[in-house]
Every structure is written in C-alpha cells, then in structure tokens.
Design an enzyme around this catalytic site. Structure first.
Site, PDB file in Angstrom:
ATOM      1  CG  HIS A 181       6.314  -4.294  -5.920  1.00 16.50           C
ATOM      2  ND1 HIS A 181       7.139  -5.358  -6.199  1.00 16.50           N
ATOM      3  CD2 HIS A 181       7.133  -3.209  -5.860  1.00 16.50           C
ATOM      4  CE1 HIS A 181       8.385  -4.933  -6.301  1.00 16.50           C
ATOM      5  NE2 HIS A 181       8.411  -3.630  -6.113  1.00 16.50           N
ATOM      6  CG  LEU A 188       3.581   4.773  -0.824  1.00 21.76           C
ATOM      7  CD1 LEU A 188       2.835   4.631   0.495  1.00 21.76           C
ATOM      8  CD2 LEU A 188       2.716   5.511  -1.842  1.00 21.76           C
ATOM      9  NE  ARG A 189      10.506   6.321  -5.597  1.00 22.39           N
ATOM     10  CZ  ARG A 189      11.074   5.192  -5.988  1.00 22.39           C
ATOM     11  NH1 ARG A 189      11.562   4.334  -5.109  1.00 22.39           N
ATOM     12  NH2 ARG A 189      11.158   4.895  -7.272  1.00 22.39           N
ATOM     13  CG  ASN A 223      13.118   1.089  -2.489  1.00 26.89           C
ATOM     14  OD1 ASN A 223      11.928   1.236  -2.228  1.00 26.89           O
ATOM     15  ND2 ASN A 223      13.573   1.148  -3.719  1.00 26.89           N
ATOM     16  CG  HIS A 281       9.758  -6.878 -10.008  1.00 19.67           C
ATOM     17  ND1 HIS A 281      10.861  -7.664  -9.852  1.00 19.67           N
ATOM     18  CD2 HIS A 281       9.970  -5.788  -9.220  1.00 19.67           C
ATOM     19  CE1 HIS A 281      11.713  -7.089  -9.006  1.00 19.67           C
ATOM     20  NE2 HIS A 281      11.182  -5.944  -8.606  1.00 19.67           N
ATOM     21  CG  ASP A 287       8.294  -2.283  -9.281  1.00 16.72           C
ATOM     22  OD1 ASP A 287       8.487  -1.568  -8.281  1.00 16.72           O
ATOM     23  OD2 ASP A 287       9.220  -2.752  -9.964  1.00 16.72           O
ATOM     24  CG  HIS A 325      12.509   7.355 -10.507  1.00 16.34           C
ATOM     25  ND1 HIS A 325      13.287   7.356  -9.379  1.00 16.34           N
ATOM     26  CD2 HIS A 325      12.347   6.051 -10.863  1.00 16.34           C
ATOM     27  CE1 HIS A 325      13.597   6.097  -9.060  1.00 16.34           C
ATOM     28  NE2 HIS A 325      13.022   5.290  -9.938  1.00 16.34           N
ATOM     29  N   GLY A 350      12.666   2.688 -13.183  1.00 15.93           N
ATOM     30  CA  GLY A 350      11.350   2.689 -12.544  1.00 15.93           C
ATOM     31  C   GLY A 350      10.250   3.228 -13.429  1.00 15.93           C
TER      32      GLY A 350
HETATM   33  O1  DOR Z   1      12.749  -0.221 -11.661  1.00 18.71           O
HETATM   34  C1  DOR Z   1      12.728  -0.345 -10.450  1.00 18.71           C
HETATM   35  N1  DOR Z   1      12.604   0.713  -9.635  1.00 18.71           N
HETATM   36  N2  DOR Z   1      12.847  -1.565  -9.927  1.00 18.71           N
HETATM   37  C2  DOR Z   1      12.968  -1.749  -8.595  1.00 18.71           C
HETATM   38  O2  DOR Z   1      13.054  -2.870  -8.187  1.00 18.71           O
HETATM   39  C3  DOR Z   1      13.043  -0.609  -7.673  1.00 18.71           C
HETATM   40  C4  DOR Z   1      12.367   0.554  -8.244  1.00 18.71           C
HETATM   41  C5  DOR Z   1      12.627   1.851  -7.517  1.00 18.71           C
HETATM   42  O3  DOR Z   1      12.618   1.857  -6.281  1.00 18.71           O
HETATM   43  O4  DOR Z   1      12.785   2.885  -8.193  1.00 18.71           O
HETATM   44 ZN    ZN Z   2      12.145  -4.656  -7.438  1.00 20.17          ZN
END
Ligand code: DOR
Ligand code: ZN
Length: 430
Positions: free
Chosen positions: A58, A61-62, A92, A230, A303, A307, A322
């Site tokens: 999980h 990588l953006r 995402n 998670h 996870d 950011h 995140g």
């Molecule tokens: O805190 C989170 N950030 N939970 C998620 O499920 C997605 C993730 C994100 O993509 O920043």
């Molecule tokens: Zn999530």
C-alpha cells in the site's frame, strides 16, 4: 555476477542463524553456514542482520500527476532506503489508474528508473468515482495485481457487489478503503475525547466498521477475494476474525502508525498526524497489536501517503490526510515493538516480507535458494534519526520527525542489485 554475503545473522527458515549467502545474477543460489567459493564481490556482514526484502502492498507514488509530492523515482528510492524491494502503488493519481495506458506508464517508468519492483493496483471504478466499473480486463492485460478505489470508498452497495462479481471472475482481490462518507462527514481526526477537547469534528469508528461489515457480506455473496486496507478499529478486526473463522477469503493489513500512535498524537495539532483512517484510541491500537499477533491481520503495509510541506503547513482542517511511511516503517516498528518485546523480530519480518509475498504469490519474501535475490542488510545497533534533511521521499510528512529509532538499513539488494547503501555501514571485504 556472483556475490557472497558472509557471516550475517540471516532470517532463514523462520529464524535467525549465521549463514553465508551466494547470489548468482538475480537469484539466491546457495545458503550455508560457510560458503567458500570465488565471487566477484564479497560483503562481510558480521554483526549485521540479513532479512528478505520487505514488500509493501500500500504505497501512494503520486505519479502521474502529483509529482510535486512524490514520483516513481523518489518514492521507490525511499522504499529501497526503508528496506523495501517490492511495493504496490495505489491508483489515486491524476489521471486515476483506471486504464491500461496508465498502468503501462507506471510499469515502464519504474522498470527504467525505479529502485524497487513496482506492482500496480488498478482502480475499481472509473476515476474512482464509484459510479461505473473500470476496465479491469484491459488493466489485467497490462499487469495490475489487484483493484481498489483507495482514498475513496464506493458508497453504492449494489455497484460494489457487481464490481466484486466482475473482478472475482479474474481471481483478483478487491482492496477496500472502508469509509462511509455520511458517517465520516468532515471528520478531521477520530471522534472521541481528543476531537472534543480540540474542537475538531470527529470521524467515528462506525464509519469504518459499517463498510467492513458490508464488504464482508458483499464479498461472501460475490465469492470475491476481499482485502481490507489499513484496518484500524477493534470492531472491524473482530469482524475480520469471524469472517476468517467462517472460511471467507478475507484478508487485511495494518499500518505502522496505527500500531504505534493514538489520537493523543493529534493534541499538538501536528498536521502530520492527520490521516485516514484516523489514529484511534489506545484500545483500538491494542486490538491492532492483538490481531497482528493472532493472525487476523495478515501483514503490515505503510499506506505511504506523501504530501508537500506547503499542503501540510495549513490549519489542521485544511491539511490533506496522509502519513509518509516507507523510510520509517521498519525502524519504528523494530524500535517500539521489537525492542520492547511486544513482538519478536522474526515475527516482524514475517509480517513485512513473508506474508505480503504469499498474498501476491511472489517468488520473493524469503531467503532461500532459487528465490529472487531481494535482501536487506541491517545494523540493529546503530540508530537512525528521522529529520527532513535525511528523508529521501520528496515529502516529509511524518509524525516521527525529530525521533530517533534504533536500527539502520545498511544495504538493500533487489534482484541481485544494490538499490540502497548507507555510507557509514560500509563493511566490504572486496
Ligand atoms: O490518509 C490517507 N491518505 N488515507 C488514504 O486512504 C489516502 C491517502 C492519500 O492518498 O493521501
Ligand atoms: Zn486508504
């Protein structure tokens, strides 16, 4: 290329023993207490621990689209530095990974420029909007390993059921980010005493629990493999436990932050503690540890959700959710759970390498002849300080900034090639 790693304390056949490892090309060729064969490179691992490379199911990588936060090069480098040799990336991104071309882009870039193996998780629904099922078959052809709308949650049970039925026909697992939007509302942190004290709106456990219950029932009906991302509440873990007892194909993961931190970490309004699902109560944290120990939780996944500073340096309510996790995962868990004797080191390795490899069906995750040479050499006497200057990830949003953890990843080897090397750990014999 032949490489010999000598005298390390190797995680081999489920326990630690002193072994030499001979790598030939990309594979492990031999393991024995003493190997004396010619090699192009010999590493003396005396006093070091040697693990199979970690596998993270999980990771965000953006890339494409949000490369100011992270990209495939920096994210995979951060992974290698954390001891990971395989990571799975969540869809995402911008655009969302809901089509074969984007899957191919990620795989190609990771293959050309990455520091670890990157496996791709495709979106469950188009644009992860929860309205229409994505082109799963085309993405499978392009090589996805699972599907998920992580970061989002399909609210419509009928659509989720249909999507599960469709995906199950390919044998893939559906990974659920469990969040009922109406119950979660604009919740910033866990709903409870800390949210009340801070005057922040809360996200109740129920928002997670109700989707976990729903998706277990849907997966049963659709005969689909369900993996819960998670998991963070005592009740959702209890439901997973019961589902497993009933023989359903339900698995789940836990993050290092849900194992190590509680809602109390949010008291200072550090936006690096803002995450979904939120940090919960001490009894939820204890339930996570118990579930990890009794096998209800299958493995640990970071996870990793990078950011940028300019996004996190905001009022709490405006900051994104995140936590950055790849570089702190192993050392934080080693320091806080293994050194304090809550779990044995062998068990941590099982949950970070062996079990995720089994889940993905990889010829990795253990150090054995014939397996891919994914190996981590660590110095567990040497500490690592977490600060913004030494993190390789583009983003620094970890609640562990300023902390020092015991343990240093000296070298990471993936497919027989060095992907990370910490200069002070140098111990080469030739
Ligand atoms: O805190 C989170 N950030 N939970 C998620 O499920 C997605 C993730 C994100 O993509 O920043
Ligand atoms: Zn999530």
């Amino acid at each position: 290329m032949k490489r010999l790693i000598k005298n390390g304390l190797v995680y081999y056949q489920g326990k630690f023993s002193q072994q030499d490892i001979l790598i030939v090309g990309k594979r492990i060729s031999e393991i024995a207490p003493s190997i004396n064969k010619p090699a192009d490179m010999v590493t003396d691992a005396t006093g070091r621990h040697v693990f199979p490379g970690f596998i993270d199911m999980h990771v965000h990588l953006r890339d494409p689209g949000q490369t100011h936060k992270e990209d495939i090069v920096t994210g995979s480098r951060a992974a290698a530095r954390g001891g990971f040799t395989t990571i799975c990336c969540m869809p995402n991104t911008e655009p969302v990974v809901d089509n074969a071309a984007t899957v191919e882009y990620i795989k190609r870039k990771a293959n050309d420029l990455g520091s670890c193996k990157v496996m791709v998780i495709g979106a469950l629904t188009k644009k992860s909007e929860g309205k229409q099922i994505a082109e799963t078959a085309a993405m499978i052809k392009a090589g996805i390993v699972a599907v998920s709308d992580d970061g989002h949650c399909v609210q419509n049970a009928k659509l989720k059921l249909n999507a599960m039925k469709y995906v199950s026909s390919f044998g893939l697992a559906v990974i659920t980010h469990a969040e009922d939007y109406n119950l979660a509302g604009k919740g910033q942190i866990n709903a409870g005493k800390v949210s009340t004290m801070l005057g922040l709106s809360g996200m109740p456990s129920l928002a997670e629990d109700i989707i976990v219950a729903r998706d277990i029932l849907l997966a049963k009906s659709a005969k689909c493999r369900l993996h819960l991302a998670h998991t963070s509440t005592a009740l959702s873990l209890q439901m997973v436990r019961v589902a497993k007892e009933q023989g359903l194909r339900v698995t789940c993961e836990v993050t290092p932050h849900h194992l190590l931190l509680t809602e109390d970490a949010c008291i200072g309004f550090d936006t690096n503690t803002k995450v979904k699902p939120p940090l919960r109560t001490e009894s939820d944290r204890q339930a996570c540890i118990t579930a990890l120990k009794d096998g209800t939780i299958d493995f640990i996944a970071t996870d990793h959700a990078p950011h940028s500073d300019f996004e996190k340096e905001h009022e709490f309510t405006l900051a994104p959710y995140g936590i950055n996790g790849l570089e702190t995962a192993f050392i934080s868990l080693f320091d806080r759970l293994v050194l304090s004797e809550i779990i044995p080191l062998e068990f941590l390795i099982e949950k970070m390498a062996v079990k995720p490899a089994e889940f993905l069906g990889l010829n990795r995750g253990v150090i054995e002849p014939g397996k891919e040479a994914d190996i981590v050499i660590a110095d567990l006497t040497k500490s690592t300080k977490i600060d913004t200057d030494n993190l390789l990830s583009k983003s620094k949003n970890t609640p562990f900034l300023g902390e020092t953890f015991r343990g240093t990843i000296c070298e990471t080897i993936a497919d027989g090639k060095t992907t990370w090397k910490a200069a002070p750990c140098d111990n080469n014999a030739g």
